[in-house]
Write a protein that holds these residues in place. Structure first.
Motif, PDB file in Angstrom:
ATOM      1  N   THR A  69      -5.486  15.520  15.600  1.00 52.36           N
ATOM      2  CA  THR A  69      -6.252  14.315  15.892  1.00 52.36           C
ATOM      3  C   THR A  69      -7.111  14.542  17.121  1.00 52.36           C
ATOM      4  O   THR A  69      -6.652  15.139  18.105  1.00 52.36           O
ATOM      5  CB  THR A  69      -5.292  13.143  16.147  1.00 52.36           C
ATOM      6  OG1 THR A  69      -4.384  13.061  15.047  1.00 52.36           O
ATOM      7  CG2 THR A  69      -6.043  11.854  16.308  1.00 52.36           C
ATOM      8  N   PRO A 115       0.817  -1.211   0.000  1.00 53.17           N
ATOM      9  CA  PRO A 115       0.000   0.000   0.000  1.00 53.17           C
ATOM     10  C   PRO A 115       0.852   1.263   0.000  1.00 53.17           C
ATOM     11  O   PRO A 115       1.971   1.274   0.510  1.00 53.17           O
ATOM     12  CB  PRO A 115      -0.816  -0.121   1.282  1.00 53.17           C
ATOM     13  CG  PRO A 115      -0.089  -1.063   2.150  1.00 53.17           C
ATOM     14  CD  PRO A 115       0.710  -1.958   1.245  1.00 53.17           C
ATOM     15  N   PRO A 116       0.290   2.352  -0.548  1.00 54.76           N
ATOM     16  CA  PRO A 116       1.055   3.604  -0.557  1.00 54.76           C
ATOM     17  C   PRO A 116       1.199   4.175   0.847  1.00 54.76           C
ATOM     18  O   PRO A 116       0.371   3.944   1.729  1.00 54.76           O
ATOM     19  CB  PRO A 116       0.228   4.525  -1.449  1.00 54.76           C
ATOM     20  CG  PRO A 116      -1.145   3.960  -1.425  1.00 54.76           C
ATOM     21  CD  PRO A 116      -0.986   2.487  -1.208  1.00 54.76           C
ATOM     22  N   ARG A 117       2.253   4.935   1.055  1.00 56.71           N
ATOM     23  CA  ARG A 117       2.532   5.535   2.359  1.00 56.71           C
ATOM     24  C   ARG A 117       1.671   6.779   2.539  1.00 56.71           C
ATOM     25  O   ARG A 117       1.369   7.499   1.607  1.00 56.71           O
ATOM     26  CB  ARG A 117       4.012   5.898   2.465  1.00 56.71           C
ATOM     27  CG  ARG A 117       4.890   4.696   2.309  1.00 56.71           C
ATOM     28  CD  ARG A 117       6.318   5.051   2.550  1.00 56.71           C
ATOM     29  NE  ARG A 117       6.545   4.963   3.984  1.00 56.71           N
ATOM     30  CZ  ARG A 117       7.553   5.539   4.615  1.00 56.71           C
ATOM     31  NH1 ARG A 117       8.424   6.236   3.950  1.00 56.71           N
ATOM     32  NH2 ARG A 117       7.686   5.399   5.907  1.00 56.71           N
ATOM     33  N   ARG A 118       1.321   7.059   3.753  1.00 57.05           N
ATOM     34  CA  ARG A 118       0.530   8.254   4.064  1.00 57.05           C
ATOM     35  C   ARG A 118       1.427   9.458   4.245  1.00 57.05           C
ATOM     36  O   ARG A 118       2.562   9.342   4.670  1.00 57.05           O
ATOM     37  CB  ARG A 118      -0.292   8.035   5.332  1.00 57.05           C
ATOM     38  CG  ARG A 118      -1.323   6.976   5.197  1.00 57.05           C
ATOM     39  CD  ARG A 118      -2.135   6.921   6.433  1.00 57.05           C
ATOM     40  NE  ARG A 118      -3.108   5.841   6.352  1.00 57.05           N
ATOM     41  CZ  ARG A 118      -4.156   5.749   7.111  1.00 57.05           C
ATOM     42  NH1 ARG A 118      -4.369   6.643   8.032  1.00 57.05           N
ATOM     43  NH2 ARG A 118      -4.989   4.753   6.977  1.00 57.05           N
ATOM     44  N   ARG A 119       0.851  10.603   4.019  1.00 56.55           N
ATOM     45  CA  ARG A 119       1.602  11.842   4.197  1.00 56.55           C
ATOM     46  C   ARG A 119       1.058  12.650   5.357  1.00 56.55           C
ATOM     47  O   ARG A 119       1.040  13.853   5.329  1.00 56.55           O
ATOM     48  CB  ARG A 119       1.531  12.677   2.937  1.00 56.55           C
ATOM     49  CG  ARG A 119       2.170  12.035   1.764  1.00 56.55           C
ATOM     50  CD  ARG A 119       2.142  12.990   0.634  1.00 56.55           C
ATOM     51  NE  ARG A 119       2.457  12.320  -0.596  1.00 56.55           N
ATOM     52  CZ  ARG A 119       2.626  12.919  -1.735  1.00 56.55           C
ATOM     53  NH1 ARG A 119       2.470  14.231  -1.804  1.00 56.55           N
ATOM     54  NH2 ARG A 119       2.927  12.257  -2.812  1.00 56.55           N
ATOM     55  N   ALA A 120       0.555  12.025   6.395  1.00 53.18           N
ATOM     56  CA  ALA A 120      -0.044  12.723   7.526  1.00 53.18           C
ATOM     57  C   ALA A 120       0.971  13.558   8.271  1.00 53.18           C
ATOM     58  O   ALA A 120       0.667  14.651   8.748  1.00 53.18           O
ATOM     59  CB  ALA A 120      -0.690  11.727   8.480  1.00 53.18           C
TER      60      ALA A 120
END
Length: 187
Positions: free
Chosen positions: A18, A2-7
């Motif tokens: 959050t 899966p692609p990595r998140r950019r959070a």
């Protein structure tokens, strides 16, 4: 993969933080059974109440069956009286000419249409069976909150061809109830 998140990159530019509901993250339902402490409190409250505060069973029965008729019963009676005081129409005169033998023949024909006999109507007379059958025939409109005579005339006015025998029972028998049996049961 899966692609990595950019959070992490967006948090530095003023992105929304959050949500946190405190340090306890687990939500549980309260148990449906009361604890022994709550049971003891309920028992103490029940025994400490005075016996005069609880209604007697006879009082409850008196409230359930008042001596005066229900408001719906009074309204239906007024409708029936107004309908019966109108001048006789051609249908009324035809209905008054029907005899008891005609009513029995009509009811036998209706019973013949059914595949199973009516078990719970053995103690009723033919007139009441005819009226209850009319009450439960939905093609003539709702039977709740309206006098039987008014319902019959409304169905006749709308060309729904209600049975003339029903009108005969209503006009010939002064003791016939104007309120539908279902209406009595539901109110």
């Amino acid at each position: 993969m899966p692609p990595r998140r950019r959070a992490a990159a967006g948090a530095h530019r003023g992105a929304q933080s959050t949500l946190s509901f405190g340090h306890q993250s687990r939500v549980t339902k309260p148990s449906s059974t009361p604890t022994s402490l709550q049971k003891a409190k309920n028992l103490d409250a029940a025994t400490s109440a005075s016996p005069l505060s609880t209604p007697e069973p006879q009082e409850v029965l008196a409230e359930a069956h008042p001596s005066q008729p229900h408001v719906a019963e009074l309204a239906v009676r007024q409708q029936a009286v107004a309908e019966l005081q109108e001048p006789l129409s051609a249908e009324d005169e035809k209905a008054l000419q029907l005899s008891k033998h005609d009513l029995i023949a009509y009811w036998r024909k209706e019973e013949h249409k059914r595949k199973a006999p009516r078990v719970h109507q053995g103690d009723l007379d033919v007139e009441e069976k005819i009226l209850r059958h009319f009450d439960l025939s939905s093609q003539y409109g709702p039977c709740i909150g309206i006098a039987r005579v008014k319902r019959w005339r409304r169905a006749n006015m709308l060309n729904l061809n209600p049975p003339l025998e029903v009108l005969a029972v209503l006009l010939q028998d002064e003791n016939a109830k104007q309120r539908a049996h279902m209406d009595e049961l539901l109110s």
